[in-house]
Design a protein around this motif. Sequence first.
Motif, PDB file in Angstrom:
ATOM      1  N   LYS A 220      24.178  46.695  52.543  1.00 41.45           N
ATOM      2  CA  LYS A 220      24.636  47.718  51.601  1.00 41.45           C
ATOM      3  C   LYS A 220      25.004  48.970  52.392  1.00 41.45           C
ATOM      4  CE  LYS A 220      21.613  50.103  49.320  1.00 41.45           C
ATOM      5  NZ  LYS A 220      20.561  50.544  48.348  1.00 41.45           N
ATOM      6  N   GLY A 250      27.795  47.023  48.161  1.00 39.75           N
ATOM      7  CA  GLY A 250      27.068  45.939  48.805  1.00 39.75           C
ATOM      8  C   GLY A 250      26.018  45.343  47.887  1.00 39.75           C
ATOM      9  N   TYR A 251      24.980  44.814  48.486  1.00 40.11           N
ATOM     10  CA  TYR A 251      23.951  44.100  47.732  1.00 40.11           C
ATOM     11  C   TYR A 251      22.979  45.094  47.097  1.00 40.11           C
ATOM     12  CZ  TYR A 251      20.290  40.709  46.660  1.00 40.11           C
ATOM     13  OH  TYR A 251      19.366  39.936  46.017  1.00 40.11           O
ATOM     14  N   MET A 252      22.980  45.181  45.763  1.00 43.02           N
ATOM     15  CA  MET A 252      22.083  46.093  45.053  1.00 43.02           C
ATOM     16  C   MET A 252      21.196  45.377  44.048  1.00 43.02           C
ATOM     17  SD  MET A 252      24.342  49.557  44.643  1.00 43.02           S
ATOM     18  CE  MET A 252      25.916  48.735  44.738  1.00 43.02           C
ATOM     19  N   ASP A 278      27.812  45.071  42.559  1.00 43.22           N
ATOM     20  CA  ASP A 278      27.731  45.362  43.991  1.00 43.22           C
ATOM     21  C   ASP A 278      28.359  46.708  44.329  1.00 43.22           C
ATOM     22  OD1 ASP A 278      30.386  44.793  43.638  1.00 43.22           O
ATOM     23  OD2 ASP A 278      30.416  43.044  44.961  1.00 43.22           O
TER      24      ASP A 278
END
Length: 429
Positions: A220, A250-252, A278
Motif C-alpha cells: 500500500k 493498494g491493499y486496504m 484498494d
Amino acid sequence: MQLKQLANISAALAAASCALLGQQAQAGTVLDDWQFNSAILLYNETDRVSAGEAILTARGDFGDDKFLNLGLVVDALTGASATGAVAQPYVQSFTRPSGRGSYDVAPGVIPLDDTFHDTRVQLDASWEQSLAPNWRVSGGGHLSKEYDYLSMGLNGSLARDFNQKNTTVSLGLGYSHDTISPEGGIAAPFAPMLLRPDFADDNSYQAAFDTTRDRADDTKDTLDVLFGLTQVINRDWLMQFNYSLSMADGYMTDPFKLVSVVNANGEVQQNLYENRPDQRTKHSLYWQNKLHVRGSYLDASYRYMWDDWELTSHTADVKWRLPMGDSWYVEPQFRYYQQSAAEFYQPFMLQAEPLPQYVSADYRIGKMNTYTVGAKFGTKLAQGNELSFRIALYQQTPENDGITAPGVLAEVELYEKVTAVMAQLSYSF
C-alpha cells in the motif's frame, strides 16, 4: 518496556550526537544541547486488547537554528480481537487466519480471536533548519516493523513566517510504502473460512485452504499533504488551521476480518473474508485554539474528516491545564468522537442477496461514537525537567445504522460497547 532500556537508549543518543558534532566532549556537555522526552503507556480494553508502549524522543540543538529530532517507539499488543463474525445462540467454531488451529465461541458471545498478539518497533528521524530569513525547512523518515507489517516513509515541510512572526504558513508532504505479509497469506476476496473437521485429513484440508489464498503479501502506498496556518491573535491566544489530504492506493482490506452470511432466520451459513476498495482519499479540516486564561492554559480543538468511502467524523477535544501551587498542575481532558459508517459496512450479509463488490463487518468503520475522560497530573523538577502521570477512561459505542436483524440475530448483541482504561507515565529531561 523497562526504564533501564530507556536509559540505555538515552546514552546511545548522546553518543550519536557526539559523533555528529565531531567533538570530544563529555556526555554531560552534549546532553546540555539535547532535550529528551520519554513515556510509558498502558492500555487495556475490558476482555479484549491490552497494549504496552514505550516512547523516547530526542531533540538536539546544533546551533544556527538547526535541530535533529530522533524517536523510538516499542509497543506490544495482546488479547482478543473482534473477527467481524456475528454472535449466535449456539457454540461456533472458527479457524485462525493462518489456517493453523481453531477455537470455539460460546453462545451469545461476539466472536473474538484470543490469540491476537504483536510487537512493533518504530524509528523516526528528521532534520530542521532555517533556509533563509523567515523560512524554515525540515525533512525526515520513519521505519516501522511488526511481525506481518513493514512501513517505510519520508516526509518534509516548508514554513514561512509573516507579520513579524505572528503568522506562519506551512506546507507538509509525506509518503509511505507499506508491505502486508499476514501469516498464511492473503485470502482471496470473499473466500470462505474453512473448518478442519469438514475434511477427511490434514492434506485435503491444506489443499483446500491453499485455494482460498490469493497471494503471500501485498503493498500500500500513501501520499499525505498538509496546508497549515498558525496565527498569534494576541499575547494570550494562539490559533491554528490545517487542511490535510491523504491518498492511499493498494491493499486496504484487513486480512483477519470476516463477514457472516446468514439465512432468513439469522443463522450463520458460512463466514467469508472481507473485501475493501484498494483506493481511499481522505480530507480533513482542523482548528485549534490555545489560550492563557488567568494563569491557566486552555487547549481546544475540532476536526472534521470526510472520505470517498462515505465515512465522515467529528472530533472535539478540550484540555485545561490548571496550576496547583508553584510546581504542580492538573490537566483535565474531555474528547468526543463521532463517525458515520463506510458505504460498504455491513454487520452481516443475507444469504438470499448477491455478493456486493465490497463489504466489511469491522465495527471500526461502522457508525459509532466515543468519548474519553481523563486527567494529567504533572510537576516541574530541578533544571526544568518535568514528570507527569495521565489516567483516562475510554468508551466506544458502535451503533445500528438502520439495519434490521433477522431471526436469532435480534436476540444477540451485534453492537457491543468497548471500554478501556489508559495510563501514561512521562518524563522530560
